[in-house]
Design a protein around this motif. Structure first.
Motif, PDB file in Angstrom:
ATOM      1  N   ALA A 115       6.266  -5.339  11.795  1.00 38.33           N
ATOM      2  CA  ALA A 115       7.397  -6.116  11.298  1.00 38.33           C
ATOM      3  C   ALA A 115       8.513  -6.199  12.341  1.00 38.33           C
ATOM      4  N   LEU A 116       8.760  -5.083  13.041  1.00 41.33           N
ATOM      5  CA  LEU A 116       9.780  -5.092  14.086  1.00 41.33           C
ATOM      6  C   LEU A 116       9.404  -6.039  15.223  1.00 41.33           C
ATOM      7  N   LEU A 117       8.138  -6.001  15.621  1.00 35.42           N
ATOM      8  CA  LEU A 117       7.690  -6.898  16.690  1.00 35.42           C
ATOM      9  C   LEU A 117       7.805  -8.356  16.265  1.00 35.42           C
ATOM     10  N   LEU A 118       7.469  -8.638  15.018  1.00 38.36           N
ATOM     11  CA  LEU A 118       7.572 -10.009  14.528  1.00 38.36           C
ATOM     12  C   LEU A 118       9.023 -10.464  14.484  1.00 38.36           C
ATOM     13  N   ALA A 119       9.939  -9.581  13.995  1.00 42.18           N
ATOM     14  CA  ALA A 119      11.348  -9.936  13.933  1.00 42.18           C
ATOM     15  C   ALA A 119      11.925 -10.147  15.330  1.00 42.18           C
ATOM     16  N   ALA A 120      11.533  -9.294  16.287  1.00 44.40           N
ATOM     17  CA  ALA A 120      12.031  -9.444  17.656  1.00 44.40           C
ATOM     18  C   ALA A 120      11.550 -10.751  18.271  1.00 44.40           C
ATOM     19  N   GLY A 121      10.288 -11.093  18.031  1.00 45.13           N
ATOM     20  CA  GLY A 121       9.755 -12.354  18.551  1.00 45.13           C
ATOM     21  C   GLY A 121      10.481 -13.552  17.982  1.00 45.13           C
ATOM     22  N   ALA A 122      10.791 -13.516  16.666  1.00 46.68           N
ATOM     23  CA  ALA A 122      11.509 -14.632  16.049  1.00 46.68           C
ATOM     24  C   ALA A 122      12.924 -14.747  16.606  1.00 46.68           C
ATOM     25  N   TYR A 123      13.579 -13.585  16.836  1.00 49.75           N
ATOM     26  CA  TYR A 123      14.941 -13.600  17.367  1.00 49.75           C
ATOM     27  C   TYR A 123      14.983 -14.235  18.749  1.00 49.75           C
ATOM     28  N   PHE A 124      14.089 -13.799  19.630  1.00 48.83           N
ATOM     29  CA  PHE A 124      14.100 -14.335  20.991  1.00 48.83           C
ATOM     30  C   PHE A 124      13.741 -15.819  21.020  1.00 48.83           C
ATOM     31  N   TYR A 125      12.873 -16.233  20.092  1.00 49.45           N
ATOM     32  CA  TYR A 125      12.529 -17.653  20.043  1.00 49.45           C
ATOM     33  C   TYR A 125      13.732 -18.483  19.630  1.00 49.45           C
ATOM     34  N   LEU A 126      14.451 -18.040  18.572  1.00 47.22           N
ATOM     35  CA  LEU A 126      15.615 -18.783  18.107  1.00 47.22           C
ATOM     36  C   LEU A 126      16.716 -18.809  19.162  1.00 47.22           C
ATOM     37  N   GLU A 127      16.881 -17.677  19.866  1.00 46.29           N
ATOM     38  CA  GLU A 127      17.911 -17.636  20.900  1.00 46.29           C
ATOM     39  C   GLU A 127      17.576 -18.560  22.057  1.00 46.29           C
ATOM     40  N   SER A 128      16.315 -18.611  22.433  1.00 44.52           N
ATOM     41  CA  SER A 128      15.914 -19.461  23.560  1.00 44.52           C
ATOM     42  C   SER A 128      16.023 -20.939  23.235  1.00 44.52           C
TER      43      SER A 128
END
Length: 391
Positions: free
Chosen positions: A355-368
């Motif tokens: 879940a942490l890896l998924l949340a981190a991936g979503a965060y970096f995608y939205l930021e980029s």
């Protein structure tokens, strides 16, 4: 209803097969006793009679009077001739020497006897299937537990004691009614990396005193009278089809265990009042109205309070995992499964990491992609005891 016996020898109920002489057992979902050896069936004649309610205050008064304690029953098995005693809280089970079903009189050890029961509706095979589906659907259960669900370990059919209570209640209360209104207020927020001031409508609560009166009649508030299982599990087995209660008949107990009550009548009513109070508080919140409610004082009067003592059927078993025992029970009427369960911390750890890896991936995608915006909103404070609980 209240009786005390002093005989030291207990004559067990016995239901012999008319063809081979073996002891008959009740077949769940039927009105028959069945022989395991020759298949002979004996019909259980229905007993006429109304399921009565008994006055609580009169029963408590009589229970408070001194009475002679009955000696522990010595049971004589008619099949093998053995003499033995059941556990203190059991009045139906099996002979420990030959396995024959034994049903003893309920009035020997307890002054209040069960006057009604619900017979088993589902048999052991169906109960096992219900348990397998339940435990296979548990998240983060250790593999050893699911392996146990596929085993052929025996389930035990048990009639558990319950109290039911009826009561007419009248309640006076004082409290406060909270009504939400909005005011315009400047709020500083950050947009596009700049701090700006916006005018927003901010919610506030206007409290006004409230008092009033509510009434409610409670019918069949159910309280488990066994201490063999946690109350949380007993309560979770509801609902029961209490409208289908039949007069007590020991034929339905043949082949099953049955317990005496371990929670006394006054203790049972104390717990029933807690159940009633939770409903009364919801009634008060509705009566106060508004968007929020605060309840300060509650005075409840009970009148016309009655009770019943009945037996309800469950299938029960337990398993051990890492030196700890876990119990589960299945409603013998509906198949509802409740119980204790262990957790696999390895599975929980891997799920949390994923879940942490998924949340981190979503965060970096939205930021980029520039889709991530920061905003600040006003807080909603001074939360009262009851919010929007309109029943």
């Amino acid at each position: 209803m209240l009786k005390t016996k002093t005989s030291s020898r207990q004559a067990p109920g016995r239901f012999p097969c008319a063809q081979c002489g073996a002891v008959l057992k009740y077949a769940p979902g039927t009105t028959h006793l069945v022989c395991d050896y020759c298949g002979f069936e004996n019909h259980i004649e229905s007993r006429a009679g109304v399921i009565e309610e008994y006055g609580l205050q009169e029963a408590l008064r009589r229970l408070s009077e001194p009475h002679q304690e009955a000696p522990k029953a010595q049971i004589h098995c008619h099949e093998c001739g053995a003499g033995f005693q059941f556990e203190a809280n059991i009045h139906a089970g099996e002979c420990p020497f030959c396995g024959s079903p034994i049903v003893t009189a309920t009035g020997h050890s307890k002054p209040i006897q069960p006057k009604s029961l619900l017979p088993f509706r589902i048999d052991e095979s169906e109960a096992r299937q219900r348990f397998q589906r339940w435990i296979n659907g548990l998240w983060f259960a250790p593999n050893a537990v699911k392996k146990y669900a596929r085993s052929q370990s025996k389930l035990t059919g048990v009639y558990l004691p319950y109290w039911t209570f009826d009561s007419d209640t009248e309640t006076d209360y004082t409290g406060e009614r909270g009504d939400v209104y909005y005011v315009s207020q400047p709020v500083r927020v950050t947009r596009n990396n700049q701090t700006v001031t916006e005018i927003r409508r901010v919610p506030k609560i206007r409290w006004t005193p409230a008092r009033g009166h509510v009434s409610r009649f409670f019918d069949d508030v159910l309280v488990g009278a066994s201490k063999s299982l946690p109350r949380k599990i007993l309560d979770a087995l509801q609902p029961w089809d209490l409208e289908q209660l039949i007069p007590y008949d020991e034929h339905y107990l043949s082949g099953f265990r049955s317990e005496y009550y371990q929670v006394n009548l006054d203790e049972g009513f104390d717990h029933a009042k807690q159940v009633m109070d939770s409903v009364i508080y919801r009634d008060i919140a509705y009566d106060i109205g508004g968007d929020h409610q605060r309840i300060h004082q509650v005075r409840t009067r009970h009148s016309g309070t009655t009770y019943k003592h009945c037996l309800l059927p469950v299938w029960s078993a337990a398993f051990r995992y890492r030196n700890k025992s876990y119990r589960f029970v299945i409603n013998g009427r509906t198949g509802e499964v409740q119980g204790e369960r262990p957790y696999s911390w390895w599975k929980i750890g891997f799920a949390a990491l994923a879940a942490l890896l998924l949340a981190a991936g979503a965060y970096f995608y939205l930021e980029s992609t520039g889709a991530l915006q920061h905003s600040q909103s006003g807080s909603y404070y001074d939360m009262p005891y009851y919010q929007n609980n309109r029943y």
